[in-house]
Design a protein around this motif. Structure first.
Motif, PDB file in Angstrom:
ATOM      1  N   LEU A 217      24.178  27.800  -4.763  1.00 46.06           N
ATOM      2  CA  LEU A 217      25.021  26.912  -5.556  1.00 46.06           C
ATOM      3  C   LEU A 217      25.104  25.526  -4.916  1.00 46.06           C
ATOM      4  N   MET A 218      25.218  25.490  -3.591  1.00 46.83           N
ATOM      5  CA  MET A 218      25.259  24.208  -2.877  1.00 46.83           C
ATOM      6  C   MET A 218      23.944  23.447  -3.048  1.00 46.83           C
ATOM      7  N   ALA A 219      22.823  24.161  -2.963  1.00 48.15           N
ATOM      8  CA  ALA A 219      21.521  23.517  -3.117  1.00 48.15           C
ATOM      9  C   ALA A 219      21.381  22.903  -4.496  1.00 48.15           C
ATOM     10  N   ASP A 220      21.813  23.643  -5.509  1.00 47.29           N
ATOM     11  CA  ASP A 220      21.667  23.132  -6.873  1.00 47.29           C
ATOM     12  C   ASP A 220      22.550  21.911  -7.100  1.00 47.29           C
ATOM     13  N   LEU A 221      23.783  21.962  -6.593  1.00 49.20           N
ATOM     14  CA  LEU A 221      24.672  20.815  -6.749  1.00 49.20           C
ATOM     15  C   LEU A 221      24.208  19.647  -5.894  1.00 49.20           C
ATOM     16  N   GLY A 222      23.735  19.926  -4.678  1.00 56.99           N
ATOM     17  CA  GLY A 222      23.287  18.864  -3.789  1.00 56.99           C
ATOM     18  C   GLY A 222      22.100  18.096  -4.337  1.00 56.99           C
ATOM     19  N   PHE A 223      21.173  18.800  -4.954  1.00 55.47           N
ATOM     20  CA  PHE A 223      20.014  18.121  -5.533  1.00 55.47           C
ATOM     21  C   PHE A 223      20.397  17.288  -6.744  1.00 55.47           C
ATOM     22  N   GLY A 224      21.335  17.788  -7.524  1.00 54.73           N
ATOM     23  CA  GLY A 224      21.718  17.059  -8.720  1.00 54.73           C
ATOM     24  C   GLY A 224      20.582  17.044  -9.732  1.00 54.73           C
ATOM     25  N   PRO A 225      20.803  16.415 -10.883  1.00 60.15           N
ATOM     26  CA  PRO A 225      19.779  16.386 -11.933  1.00 60.15           C
ATOM     27  C   PRO A 225      18.681  15.374 -11.639  1.00 60.15           C
ATOM     28  N   ALA A 226      17.538  15.564 -12.271  1.00 65.15           N
ATOM     29  CA  ALA A 226      16.398  14.651 -12.112  1.00 65.15           C
ATOM     30  C   ALA A 226      16.065  13.974 -13.426  1.00 65.15           C
ATOM     31  N   THR A 227      16.977  13.972 -14.349  1.00 64.12           N
ATOM     32  CA  THR A 227      16.679  13.498 -15.698  1.00 64.12           C
ATOM     33  C   THR A 227      16.418  11.999 -15.768  1.00 64.12           C
ATOM     34  N   GLU A 228      16.803  11.243 -14.719  1.00 66.08           N
ATOM     35  CA  GLU A 228      16.577   9.796 -14.773  1.00 66.08           C
ATOM     36  C   GLU A 228      15.134   9.416 -14.468  1.00 66.08           C
ATOM     37  N   LEU A 229      14.318  10.385 -14.067  1.00 70.62           N
ATOM     38  CA  LEU A 229      12.924  10.080 -13.740  1.00 70.62           C
ATOM     39  C   LEU A 229      12.125   9.893 -15.030  1.00 70.62           C
ATOM     40  N   ALA A 230      11.684   8.666 -15.260  1.00 75.25           N
ATOM     41  CA  ALA A 230      10.911   8.369 -16.463  1.00 75.25           C
ATOM     42  C   ALA A 230       9.468   8.839 -16.285  1.00 75.25           C
ATOM     43  N   VAL A 231       8.809   9.095 -17.388  1.00 76.95           N
ATOM     44  CA  VAL A 231       7.412   9.529 -17.371  1.00 76.95           C
ATOM     45  C   VAL A 231       6.550   8.436 -17.968  1.00 76.95           C
ATOM     46  N   SER A 232       5.520   8.006 -17.223  1.00 71.79           N
ATOM     47  CA  SER A 232       4.577   7.016 -17.733  1.00 71.79           C
ATOM     48  C   SER A 232       3.590   7.700 -18.666  1.00 71.79           C
ATOM     49  N   GLN A 233       3.013   6.949 -19.535  1.00 66.44           N
ATOM     50  CA  GLN A 233       2.042   7.498 -20.473  1.00 66.44           C
ATOM     51  C   GLN A 233       0.712   7.777 -19.763  1.00 66.44           C
ATOM     52  N   GLY A 234       0.508   9.039 -19.387  1.00 63.92           N
ATOM     53  CA  GLY A 234      -0.757   9.426 -18.786  1.00 63.92           C
ATOM     54  C   GLY A 234      -0.905   9.077 -17.321  1.00 63.92           C
ATOM     55  N   GLU A 235       0.103   8.462 -16.692  1.00 67.76           N
ATOM     56  CA  GLU A 235       0.002   8.078 -15.287  1.00 67.76           C
ATOM     57  C   GLU A 235       0.587   9.190 -14.420  1.00 67.76           C
ATOM     58  N   TRP A 236      -0.083  10.324 -14.364  1.00 73.18           N
ATOM     59  CA  TRP A 236       0.466  11.469 -13.664  1.00 73.18           C
ATOM     60  C   TRP A 236       0.678  11.188 -12.180  1.00 73.18           C
TER      61      TRP A 236
END
Length: 257
Positions: A78-97
């Motif tokens: 539970l601590m690990a999950d809360l400590g990491f927090g969400p990653a939803t702010e990471l945008a994805v480039s078009q095809g730039e893996w």
């Protein structure tokens, strides 16, 4: 779904409703317990977030915590999950893996810098919590435009995230070792190179002798961001390997057609 009951640990981790509650809301819940644990760990490391210390901070008995966390191992998850927090702010480039995967890795590095105690938690299995799945989803999104199959994509994000974790641990250990010796990292490396150059016999260790005879261990010129050079170098090597796998997948699909 089959209707089978989810394990209690997953119910708590995903904060699913257990059932109707009667009377006043409970003064203690999973969020308060885990949030307090993370706050204590941020202040004093993982040793500062023991069950007795969490209970003392909340003004309850240690045994009462088990109604909300199940076990010490579950608290770690539970601590690990809360400590990491969400990653939803990471945008994805078009095809730039590659750029996306690099950004994903560096974002994880920043998480470890904010919460160094995360690397002390044991890895208890595959991602299960909502934030852990969010990071997995972001890593998979980075590879969406590639022709890698699911097994390869999972393998890539496991290798990259493992490298980030171990790279931070090593850098953290070196930093603390240097600090304990009263030296900065550049001086530690300079002393290491100088001492080994005197010890390494070129007849027995020809290539190592050339290494220690070079200027690689001399203090480099100060450049902004140069502290992360070793980490970045290793990450780019891994991304080179991923690039080769991506190319193989593309060529294999072309051959199949």
């Amino acid at each position: 779904m089959s209707g089978e009951k989810l394990p209690d640990q997953l119910v708590r981790m995903w904060r699913l409703p257990i059932g109707p509650r009667l009377g006043r809301p409970a003064e203690l819940d999973v969020d308060r317990v885990v949030g307090t644990a993370v706050t204590l760990a941020d202040r004093a490391g993982l040793q500062g977030a023991t069950l007795p210390k969490i209970a003392a901070a909340l003004g309850v008995t240690p045994m009462s915590l088990y109604r909300h966390i199940g076990s010490k191992d579950e608290l770690n998850d539970l601590m690990a999950d809360l400590g990491f927090g969400p990653a939803t702010e990471l945008a994805v480039s078009q095809g730039e893996w590659r750029a996306d995967l690099r950004r994903w890795a560096l974002a994880q590095l920043e998480v470890f810098r904010r919460h160094p105690w995360l690397t002390q938690l044991p890895i208890s299995g595959p991602p299960r919590g909502p934030n852990a799945i969010d990071w997995m989803d972001a890593g998979l999104r980075a590879l969406r435009a590639t022709r890698l199959d699911w097994a390869a994509k999972v393998g890539v994000i496991m290798v990259v995230s493992g490298y980030v974790r171990q790279g931070f641990v090593l850098a953290h250990q070196l930093e603390h070792g240097s600090r304990a010796a009263g030296l900065d990292q550049a001086r530690v490396e300079q002393n290491y190179g100088r001492d080994l150059a005197r010890l390494v016999d070129p007849d027995r260790y020809p290539d190592a002798a050339q290494l220690f005879g070079s200027n690689i261990f001399q203090p480099p010129p100060v450049v902004e961001g140069s502290d992360d050079h070793d980490f970045t170098f290793g990450l780019e090597l891994i991304l080179d390997g991923v690039a080769a796998a991506v190319l193989d997948a593309e060529q294999g699909e072309g051959d199949a057609s």
